[in-house]
Design an enzyme around this catalytic site. Structure first.
Site, PDB file in Angstrom:
ATOM      1  N   TRP A 171      44.708  39.538  36.025  1.00 27.93           N
ATOM      2  CA  TRP A 171      45.837  38.621  36.182  1.00 27.93           C
ATOM      3  C   TRP A 171      46.638  38.859  37.449  1.00 27.93           C
ATOM      4  O   TRP A 171      47.537  38.090  37.753  1.00 27.93           O
ATOM      5  CB  TRP A 171      46.766  38.711  34.967  1.00 27.93           C
ATOM      6  CG  TRP A 171      47.077  40.116  34.515  1.00 27.93           C
ATOM      7  CD1 TRP A 171      46.521  40.767  33.445  1.00 27.93           C
ATOM      8  CD2 TRP A 171      47.990  41.057  35.107  1.00 27.93           C
ATOM      9  NE1 TRP A 171      47.028  42.042  33.339  1.00 27.93           N
ATOM     10  CE2 TRP A 171      47.939  42.251  34.352  1.00 27.93           C
ATOM     11  CE3 TRP A 171      48.855  41.008  36.207  1.00 27.93           C
ATOM     12  CZ2 TRP A 171      48.700  43.374  34.649  1.00 27.93           C
ATOM     13  CZ3 TRP A 171      49.616  42.132  36.514  1.00 27.93           C
ATOM     14  CH2 TRP A 171      49.536  43.289  35.744  1.00 27.93           C
ATOM     15  N   SER A 249      40.553  46.848  34.732  1.00 28.05           N
ATOM     16  CA  SER A 249      40.792  48.278  34.534  1.00 28.05           C
ATOM     17  C   SER A 249      39.480  49.057  34.413  1.00 28.05           C
ATOM     18  O   SER A 249      38.437  48.502  34.045  1.00 28.05           O
ATOM     19  CB  SER A 249      41.615  48.474  33.265  1.00 28.05           C
ATOM     20  OG  SER A 249      40.875  48.010  32.159  1.00 28.05           O
ATOM     21  N   TYR A 259      27.984  46.944  27.663  1.00 28.40           N
ATOM     22  CA  TYR A 259      27.469  45.669  27.138  1.00 28.40           C
ATOM     23  C   TYR A 259      26.182  45.276  27.871  1.00 28.40           C
ATOM     24  O   TYR A 259      25.242  44.759  27.271  1.00 28.40           O
ATOM     25  CB  TYR A 259      28.494  44.545  27.304  1.00 28.40           C
ATOM     26  CG  TYR A 259      29.835  44.776  26.632  1.00 28.40           C
ATOM     27  CD1 TYR A 259      29.945  45.481  25.436  1.00 28.40           C
ATOM     28  CD2 TYR A 259      31.001  44.264  27.192  1.00 28.40           C
ATOM     29  CE1 TYR A 259      31.187  45.688  24.837  1.00 28.40           C
ATOM     30  CE2 TYR A 259      32.245  44.448  26.591  1.00 28.40           C
ATOM     31  CZ  TYR A 259      32.332  45.161  25.423  1.00 28.40           C
ATOM     32  OH  TYR A 259      33.548  45.350  24.827  1.00 28.40           O
ATOM     33  N   GLU A 271      34.910  46.183  40.013  1.00 27.87           N
ATOM     34  CA  GLU A 271      36.055  46.535  40.874  1.00 27.87           C
ATOM     35  C   GLU A 271      37.149  46.979  39.928  1.00 27.87           C
ATOM     36  O   GLU A 271      37.720  46.148  39.221  1.00 27.87           O
ATOM     37  CB  GLU A 271      36.569  45.310  41.632  1.00 27.87           C
ATOM     38  CG  GLU A 271      35.570  44.659  42.542  1.00 27.87           C
ATOM     39  CD  GLU A 271      35.529  45.296  43.914  1.00 27.87           C
ATOM     40  OE1 GLU A 271      36.175  46.344  44.114  1.00 27.87           O
ATOM     41  OE2 GLU A 271      34.831  44.737  44.761  1.00 27.87           O
ATOM     42  N   CYS A 272      37.416  48.273  39.884  1.00 31.66           N
ATOM     43  CA  CYS A 272      38.334  48.759  38.843  1.00 31.66           C
ATOM     44  C   CYS A 272      39.617  49.341  39.425  1.00 31.66           C
ATOM     45  O   CYS A 272      40.031  48.968  40.497  1.00 31.66           O
ATOM     46  CB  CYS A 272      37.595  49.723  37.943  1.00 31.66           C
ATOM     47  SG  CYS A 272      36.222  48.914  37.094  1.00 31.66           S
ATOM     48  N   CYS A 306      45.802  46.677  42.825  1.00 28.19           N
ATOM     49  CA  CYS A 306      44.876  47.772  42.532  1.00 28.19           C
ATOM     50  C   CYS A 306      44.883  48.842  43.613  1.00 28.19           C
ATOM     51  O   CYS A 306      44.645  50.009  43.330  1.00 28.19           O
ATOM     52  CB  CYS A 306      43.474  47.222  42.343  1.00 28.19           C
ATOM     53  SG  CYS A 306      42.991  46.146  43.688  1.00 28.19           S
ATOM     54  N   GLU A 405      46.978  55.174  36.378  1.00 33.31           N
ATOM     55  CA  GLU A 405      47.403  53.964  37.078  1.00 33.31           C
ATOM     56  C   GLU A 405      48.546  53.327  36.296  1.00 33.31           C
ATOM     57  O   GLU A 405      48.401  53.018  35.119  1.00 33.31           O
ATOM     58  CB  GLU A 405      46.210  53.000  37.139  1.00 33.31           C
ATOM     59  CG  GLU A 405      46.525  51.759  37.913  1.00 33.31           C
ATOM     60  CD  GLU A 405      45.313  50.842  38.029  1.00 33.31           C
ATOM     61  OE1 GLU A 405      44.629  50.635  37.022  1.00 33.31           O
ATOM     62  OE2 GLU A 405      45.072  50.334  39.141  1.00 33.31           O
TER      63      GLU A 405
HETATM   64  P1  NAP Z   1      41.921  44.521  32.148  1.00 31.07           P
HETATM   65  O1  NAP Z   1      42.799  44.703  30.990  1.00 31.07           O
HETATM   66  O2  NAP Z   1      40.810  45.451  32.371  1.00 31.07           O
HETATM   67  O3  NAP Z   1      41.376  43.041  32.050  1.00 31.07           O
HETATM   68  C1  NAP Z   1      40.522  42.496  33.026  1.00 31.07           C
HETATM   69  C2  NAP Z   1      39.736  41.381  32.409  1.00 31.07           C
HETATM   70  O4  NAP Z   1      38.855  41.925  31.429  1.00 31.07           O
HETATM   71  C3  NAP Z   1      40.592  40.345  31.690  1.00 31.07           C
HETATM   72  O5  NAP Z   1      40.045  39.068  31.905  1.00 31.07           O
HETATM   73  C4  NAP Z   1      40.445  40.782  30.248  1.00 31.07           C
HETATM   74  O6  NAP Z   1      40.683  39.748  29.329  1.00 31.07           O
HETATM   75  C5  NAP Z   1      39.005  41.220  30.217  1.00 31.07           C
HETATM   76  N1  NAP Z   1      38.653  42.069  29.080  1.00 31.07           N
HETATM   77  C6  NAP Z   1      39.452  42.867  28.328  1.00 31.07           C
HETATM   78  N2  NAP Z   1      38.740  43.475  27.363  1.00 31.07           N
HETATM   79  C7  NAP Z   1      37.456  43.057  27.499  1.00 31.07           C
HETATM   80  C8  NAP Z   1      36.245  43.325  26.803  1.00 31.07           C
HETATM   81  N3  NAP Z   1      36.206  44.155  25.769  1.00 31.07           N
HETATM   82  N4  NAP Z   1      35.123  42.717  27.230  1.00 31.07           N
HETATM   83  C9  NAP Z   1      35.135  41.881  28.295  1.00 31.07           C
HETATM   84  N5  NAP Z   1      36.252  41.576  28.976  1.00 31.07           N
HETATM   85  C10 NAP Z   1      37.398  42.163  28.589  1.00 31.07           C
HETATM   86  O7  NAP Z   1      42.740  44.502  33.501  1.00 31.07           O
HETATM   87  P2  NAP Z   1      44.067  43.694  33.808  1.00 31.07           P
HETATM   88  O8  NAP Z   1      45.170  44.324  33.046  1.00 31.07           O
HETATM   89  O9  NAP Z   1      43.833  42.225  33.661  1.00 31.07           O
HETATM   90  O10 NAP Z   1      44.243  43.967  35.372  1.00 31.07           O
HETATM   91  C11 NAP Z   1      44.744  45.153  35.853  1.00 31.07           C
HETATM   92  C12 NAP Z   1      43.627  46.099  36.237  1.00 31.07           C
HETATM   93  O11 NAP Z   1      42.768  45.471  37.171  1.00 31.07           O
HETATM   94  C13 NAP Z   1      44.119  47.333  36.927  1.00 31.07           C
HETATM   95  O12 NAP Z   1      43.417  48.447  36.431  1.00 31.07           O
HETATM   96  C14 NAP Z   1      43.776  47.101  38.376  1.00 31.07           C
HETATM   97  O13 NAP Z   1      43.622  48.252  39.148  1.00 31.07           O
HETATM   98  C15 NAP Z   1      42.514  46.343  38.256  1.00 31.07           C
HETATM   99  N6  NAP Z   1      42.263  45.578  39.476  1.00 31.07           N
HETATM  100  C16 NAP Z   1      41.273  46.020  40.320  1.00 31.07           C
HETATM  101  C17 NAP Z   1      41.014  45.344  41.490  1.00 31.07           C
HETATM  102  C18 NAP Z   1      39.925  45.797  42.411  1.00 31.07           C
HETATM  103  O14 NAP Z   1      39.472  44.990  43.204  1.00 31.07           O
HETATM  104  N7  NAP Z   1      39.474  47.018  42.349  1.00 31.07           N
HETATM  105  C19 NAP Z   1      41.744  44.203  41.805  1.00 31.07           C
HETATM  106  C20 NAP Z   1      42.737  43.786  40.944  1.00 31.07           C
HETATM  107  C21 NAP Z   1      42.970  44.482  39.769  1.00 31.07           C
HETATM  108  P3  NAP Z   1      42.127  39.532  28.651  1.00 31.07           P
HETATM  109  O15 NAP Z   1      43.135  40.242  29.476  1.00 31.07           O
HETATM  110  O16 NAP Z   1      42.280  38.075  28.680  1.00 31.07           O
HETATM  111  O17 NAP Z   1      42.046  40.076  27.273  1.00 31.07           O
END
Ligand code: NAP
Ligand code: MG
Length: 503
Positions: A171, A249, A259, A271-272, A306, A405
């Site tokens: 997001w 994340s 999976y 990309e985490c 991130c 983080e």
């Molecule tokens: P997140 O909680 O890991 O969610 C990312 C995506 O994964 C969302 O669309 C989420 O869906 C989905 N998801 C959650 N559980 C899942 C599952 N069991 N199976 C498949 N998909 C699943 O991360 P976030 O809170 O949205 O974003 C923040 C994180 O993103 C931070 O850790 C940040 O560092 C990382 N990030 C990394 C980069 C990079 O390029 N390295 C860039 C931006 C952000 P829902 O949320 O809709 O449930």
């Protein structure tokens, strides 16, 4: 921008909602459809906590429908068999249409996420459009190879689209992170299924409609809103998805790998998270620039980035003087209404994130770090989720606020004495997304550039990069690269065709 336009910008969520097109259904096979269960998710604005829309909550059955549709489009081949030059033209048209709708897309992003409208207008949307243009222009300029074969044979080394690509995105930069996936995937001829984060699907749903308007064939670009476990997981487990690319994340990234392993061994790109170190040496000859980068490298987008440089490593001799400057910037930066074009610091994405960030601030203090600025919730009267820019001094690399983080505007400052010690601390993390150093000594700069274990190393700057440079992490920050021509590798299979001419 003229003064009149500035005055006409909506200043409240209610006014903004009057000028955007809300698309709330899933986009499959070139049209908007309800989720098959009929279920929806409530999407709200963190600006004031108000309700924005009820968005389709997709699950296994919608995933099956979208994958079958994407597969059929791939098999028919209107898109994958189009000449690269034709795909280029369609994608350039797509970019033009995005440009024509840029103001609305920026507003949708700000409404859903609470990011300042100045940022979505000047960064998120222009970079999204630039990404589409870059891959459009790239695709008719990359060549396949001929191998060094004997004269009675021809060996062709060609790239082909992998097929059905699913992308699960976060997001914090809803459209930009999505574009880093869909632009190279589309350019190389794949069919894509996007699963945006549940908090922020409105902009990507609108973009799906604009992609269709540009002439991207039905079934080639699909968007499935819904929760991760209900919509993302079945995509990653699906036997007929060829690649799953993910930004989010580290914890969810690991699930995605699992999976893929449990199902069809589909290709994975991750990309985490990050906990990026920013090192400031005593010999840095522009401490004001370094302080500005230290502050904005974390406070930009309220720390929900991130690559945020959340571990600030400062050499002992200058530590107090330097943190004084950073604390000054933190204290001077007040959270404001994200819809106001003058606002530089908006809200966090939702109440959960607010509580997570406040929880880490409490933990930092409880573990002995000293609060030098911020640390509190702000603008509570708005109903939104705001927190002050925060600086902790006296942090050790073992403390929770140096290891995990936070994804909020919290800087953890750590003192060090020697370069070796700084590099050891910097690399002592499960993450390796970005790192930086401020120094006027070219040897120090070069040693650090090589020694820092991260996908991006910034010397005397923070966040220096653009679409031409690869982006991604070492260690548990993931693998695979977005941006640049290297990203094309993720979306293509390498095939060898050996043609025997005579025996
Ligand atoms: P997140 O909680 O890991 O969610 C990312 C995506 O994964 C969302 O669309 C989420 O869906 C989905 N998801 C959650 N559980 C899942 C599952 N069991 N199976 C498949 N998909 C699943 O991360 P976030 O809170 O949205 O974003 C923040 C994180 O993103 C931070 O850790 C940040 O560092 C990382 N990030 C990394 C980069 C990079 O390029 N390295 C860039 C931006 C952000 P829902 O949320 O809709 O449930
Ligand atoms: Mg929202």
């Amino acid at each position: 921008m003229n003064v009149q336009t500035e005055i006409n910008k909506p200043q409240t969520v209610a006014d903004a909602l009057k000028v955007v097109s809300l698309r709330t259904q899933a986009f499959i096979g070139g049209k908007f459809v309800d989720s098959l269960s009929g279920k929806t998710l409530s999407s709200s604005s963190p600006i004031d906590g108000s309700h924005l829309a009820d968005v389709a909550a997709c699950d296994q059955r919608d995933v099956d429908h979208a994958v079958a549709t994407a597969r059929a489009a791939f098999e028919v081949g209107h898109w994958r068999n189009a000449s690269p030059n034709d795909r280029r033209k369609t994608l350039l048209k797509f970019a033009d249409i995005l440009q024509a709708n840029a103001e609305e897309l920026a507003l949708l992003e700000t409404l859903d996420l609470g990011k300042p409208i100045a940022n979505t207008t000047s960064v998120d949307i222009p970079l999204t459009i630039e990404t589409v243009r870059y891959y459009a222009e790239a695709i008719n300029k990359v060549y396949d190879e001929l191998g060094p074969s004997p004269s009675n044979a021809v060996s062709m080394i060609v790239r082909e689209p992998v097929g059905v690509v699913a992308a699960v995105t976060p997001w914090n930069f809803p459209l930009l992170m999505a574009a880093w996936k869909f632009a190279p995937a589309l350019a190389t001829g794949n069919s894509v299924i996007m699963k945006p984060a549940e908090q922020t699907s409105l902009s990507l749903l609108r973009v799906a409609e604009l992609a269709a308007e540009a002439g991207i064939p039905a079934g080639v670009f699909n968007v499935l809103p819904g929760e991760g476990p209900s919509a993302g997981k079945p995509l990653a487990l699906h036997m007929d998805v060829d690649a799953i690319v993910f930004t989010g994340s580290t914890a969810v990234g690991k699930l995605i790998m699992g999976y893929a392993a449990q199902s069809n061994m589909k290709r994975v790109g991750l990309e985490c998270g990050g906990k990026s170190p920013q090192i400031v040496m005593t010999d840095c000859d522009n401490l004001d620039a370094a302080a500005n980068a230290a502050a904005w490298g974390v406070f930009y987008d309220q720390g929900q980035v991130c690559t945020a440089g959340t571990r600030l490593l400062v050499q002992k001799d200058i530590k107090d003087q330097f943190l004084e400057k950073v604390a000054g910037i933190a204290t001077g930066l007040k959270p404001g209404n994200p819809l106001d074009p003058a606002t530089e610091f908006g809200s966090l994405v939702d109440e959960t994130q607010l509580n997570t960030v406040l929880g880490y601030i409490e933990k930092g203090a409880a573990e002995g770090a000293q609060l030098r600025a911020g640390g509190k919730r702000a603008m509570t009267e708005t109903g939104g989720y705001y927190v002050q820019p925060t600086l902790f001094d006296g942090v050790t690399n073992e403390m929770t606020i140096a290891r995990e983080e936070i994804f909020g505007p919290v800087i953890s400052a750590i003192e060090f004495e020697t370069l070796d010690q700084a590099l050891r601390i910097a690399n002592d993390s499960i993450y390796g997304l970005a790192a930086g150093i401020w120094t006027s000594n070219v040897n120090t700069a070069h040693i650090a550039g090589r020694a820092l274990r991260a996908g991006n190393v910034w010397i005397n700057c923070w966040d220096g990069s653009d679409i031409t440079t690869p982006f991604g992490g070492f260690k548990q920050s993931g693998f695979g690269r977005d941006r640049s021509l290297h990203a094309l590798d993720k979306y293509t299979e390498l095939k060898t065709i050996w043609l025997q001419l005579s025996n």
